[in-house]
Design a protein around this motif. Structure first.
Motif, PDB file in Angstrom:
ATOM      1  N   TYR A  52       0.830  -1.196   0.000  1.00  0.00           N
ATOM      2  CA  TYR A  52       0.000   0.000   0.000  1.00  0.00           C
ATOM      3  C   TYR A  52       0.867   1.250   0.000  1.00  0.00           C
ATOM      4  CZ  TYR A  52       0.872  -0.124   5.074  1.00  0.00           C
ATOM      5  OH  TYR A  52       1.454  -0.163   6.319  1.00  0.00           O
ATOM      6  N   VAL A  57      -2.596   9.654  -2.312  1.00  0.00           N
ATOM      7  CA  VAL A  57      -2.961   8.988  -3.561  1.00  0.00           C
ATOM      8  C   VAL A  57      -4.104   9.780  -4.172  1.00  0.00           C
ATOM      9  CG1 VAL A  57      -3.844   6.893  -4.656  1.00  0.00           C
ATOM     10  CG2 VAL A  57      -2.262   6.719  -2.719  1.00  0.00           C
ATOM     11  N   LYS A  58      -3.904  10.227  -5.407  1.00  0.00           N
ATOM     12  CA  LYS A  58      -4.916  10.994  -6.128  1.00  0.00           C
ATOM     13  C   LYS A  58      -5.431  10.150  -7.280  1.00  0.00           C
ATOM     14  CE  LYS A  58      -5.510  15.229  -8.849  1.00  0.00           C
ATOM     15  NZ  LYS A  58      -4.815  16.418  -9.392  1.00  0.00           N
ATOM     16  N   LYS A  59      -6.751  10.070  -7.410  1.00  0.00           N
ATOM     17  CA  LYS A  59      -7.375   9.313  -8.502  1.00  0.00           C
ATOM     18  C   LYS A  59      -8.255  10.256  -9.298  1.00  0.00           C
ATOM     19  CE  LYS A  59      -9.047   5.711 -10.810  1.00  0.00           C
ATOM     20  NZ  LYS A  59      -8.723   5.809 -12.208  1.00  0.00           N
ATOM     21  N   THR A  68     -10.625   1.594  -5.179  1.00  0.00           N
ATOM     22  CA  THR A  68     -10.152   1.458  -3.806  1.00  0.00           C
ATOM     23  C   THR A  68      -8.783   2.116  -3.703  1.00  0.00           C
ATOM     24  OG1 THR A  68     -11.390  -0.582  -3.447  1.00  0.00           O
ATOM     25  CG2 THR A  68      -9.532  -0.150  -1.965  1.00  0.00           C
ATOM     26  N   PHE A  69      -8.702   3.123  -2.849  1.00  0.00           N
ATOM     27  CA  PHE A  69      -7.435   3.817  -2.606  1.00  0.00           C
ATOM     28  C   PHE A  69      -6.568   2.928  -1.722  1.00  0.00           C
ATOM     29  CE2 PHE A  69     -10.171   7.198  -3.921  1.00  0.00           C
ATOM     30  CZ  PHE A  69      -9.355   8.138  -4.528  1.00  0.00           C
ATOM     31  N   VAL A  71      -4.286   2.879   0.553  1.00  0.00           N
ATOM     32  CA  VAL A  71      -3.549   3.703   1.507  1.00  0.00           C
ATOM     33  C   VAL A  71      -3.448   3.026   2.867  1.00  0.00           C
ATOM     34  CG1 VAL A  71      -4.122   5.882   0.364  1.00  0.00           C
ATOM     35  CG2 VAL A  71      -5.621   5.009   2.164  1.00  0.00           C
ATOM     36  N   PRO A  94      -7.527   0.955   3.629  1.00  0.00           N
ATOM     37  CA  PRO A  94      -7.982   1.498   2.352  1.00  0.00           C
ATOM     38  C   PRO A  94      -9.286   2.275   2.452  1.00  0.00           C
ATOM     39  CG  PRO A  94      -8.528  -0.815   2.493  1.00  0.00           C
ATOM     40  CD  PRO A  94      -7.702  -0.489   3.713  1.00  0.00           C
ATOM     41  N   THR A 109      -8.193  13.005  -3.686  1.00  0.00           N
ATOM     42  CA  THR A 109      -6.892  12.654  -3.116  1.00  0.00           C
ATOM     43  C   THR A 109      -7.149  12.167  -1.701  1.00  0.00           C
ATOM     44  OG1 THR A 109      -5.802  14.365  -4.437  1.00  0.00           O
ATOM     45  CG2 THR A 109      -4.582  13.500  -2.545  1.00  0.00           C
ATOM     46  N   VAL A 110      -6.548  11.026  -1.348  1.00  0.00           N
ATOM     47  CA  VAL A 110      -6.778  10.401  -0.045  1.00  0.00           C
ATOM     48  C   VAL A 110      -5.445  10.128   0.640  1.00  0.00           C
ATOM     49  CG1 VAL A 110      -7.673   8.342   1.124  1.00  0.00           C
ATOM     50  CG2 VAL A 110      -8.935   9.327  -0.801  1.00  0.00           C
TER      51      VAL A 110
END
Length: 195
Positions: A52, A57-59, A68-69, A71, A94, A109-110
């Motif tokens: 991870y 994390v930007k999607k 699913t981020f 993170v 996540p 972004t997460v």
């Protein structure tokens, strides 16, 4: 900007990285203040357990869809394994997003943080929070996965435990988080069916 990328454990981003295709994770990747950006068609393979991203994390979302981020936070202090050799405990937490509407180019972004959100009463709060930053205009259902040790409340003693993080900032509306027993979920479904 990369079409596909392999990131391996122990890697730290020296700058922002954009991936438009497949991102393969192996181990924990640290972004620091940088951002790992995933384009509209990008997807992640092997995001689970100890694979991870620690950081941002930007999607990008160009249309409705799920993502699913992958993170989490830095591993907790080493614990003794069955063989008494210390090992780190992964803190994969996540965030699953189901984007139901998008108006123009948009992104989320997460980043996960392993501590109490400032202003919350620690005896009644989950000891982990996520920072979500939206650009553009999208509507989404969001699910946060926390670790068992993040829950301070003895959930076996309640049917529904909920809180609104924004209340600590004297604000109304916004996000409500709930943990519900099977009986409480069944009752909520019954009530929803009467609408």
């Amino acid at each position: 900007r990369f079409s596909n990328a392999d990131l391996t454990g122990g890697s730290s981003l020296a700058g922002d990285v954009a991936v438009t295709g497949e991102l393969r994770l192996s181990g924990q990747i640290t972004t620091g203040a940088n951002v790992l950006e995933l384009g509209c068609a990008a997807f992640v393979t092997v995001p689970a357990g100890t694979n991870y991203v620690i950081g941002n994390v930007k999607k990008d979302f160009c249309s409705p869809g799920s993502f699913t981020f992958p993170v989490g936070t830095a591993p907790a202090s080493p614990v003794a394994s069955a063989a008494n050799a210390p090992q780190s405990v992964a803190e994969y937490s996540p965030v699953s997003v189901n984007v139901t509407a998008v108006s123009g180019p948009s992104s989320l972004t997460v980043a996960a943080t392993d501590t109490f959100l400032s202003g919350l009463t620690t005896s009644t709060a989950v000891s982990r929070y996520w920072t979500l930053t939206e650009t553009g205009d999208l509507t989404a259902d969001v699910t946060f996965k926390y670790l068992d040790e993040d829950v301070i409340v003895d959930l076996s003693q309640v049917d529904a435990y909920y809180f609104a993080p924004q209340k600590c900032f004297a604000s109304d509306g916004g996000l409500w988080v709930a943990v519900m027993s099977p009986a409480a979920l069944e009752r909520a479904a019954e009530i929803a069916a009467t609408d």
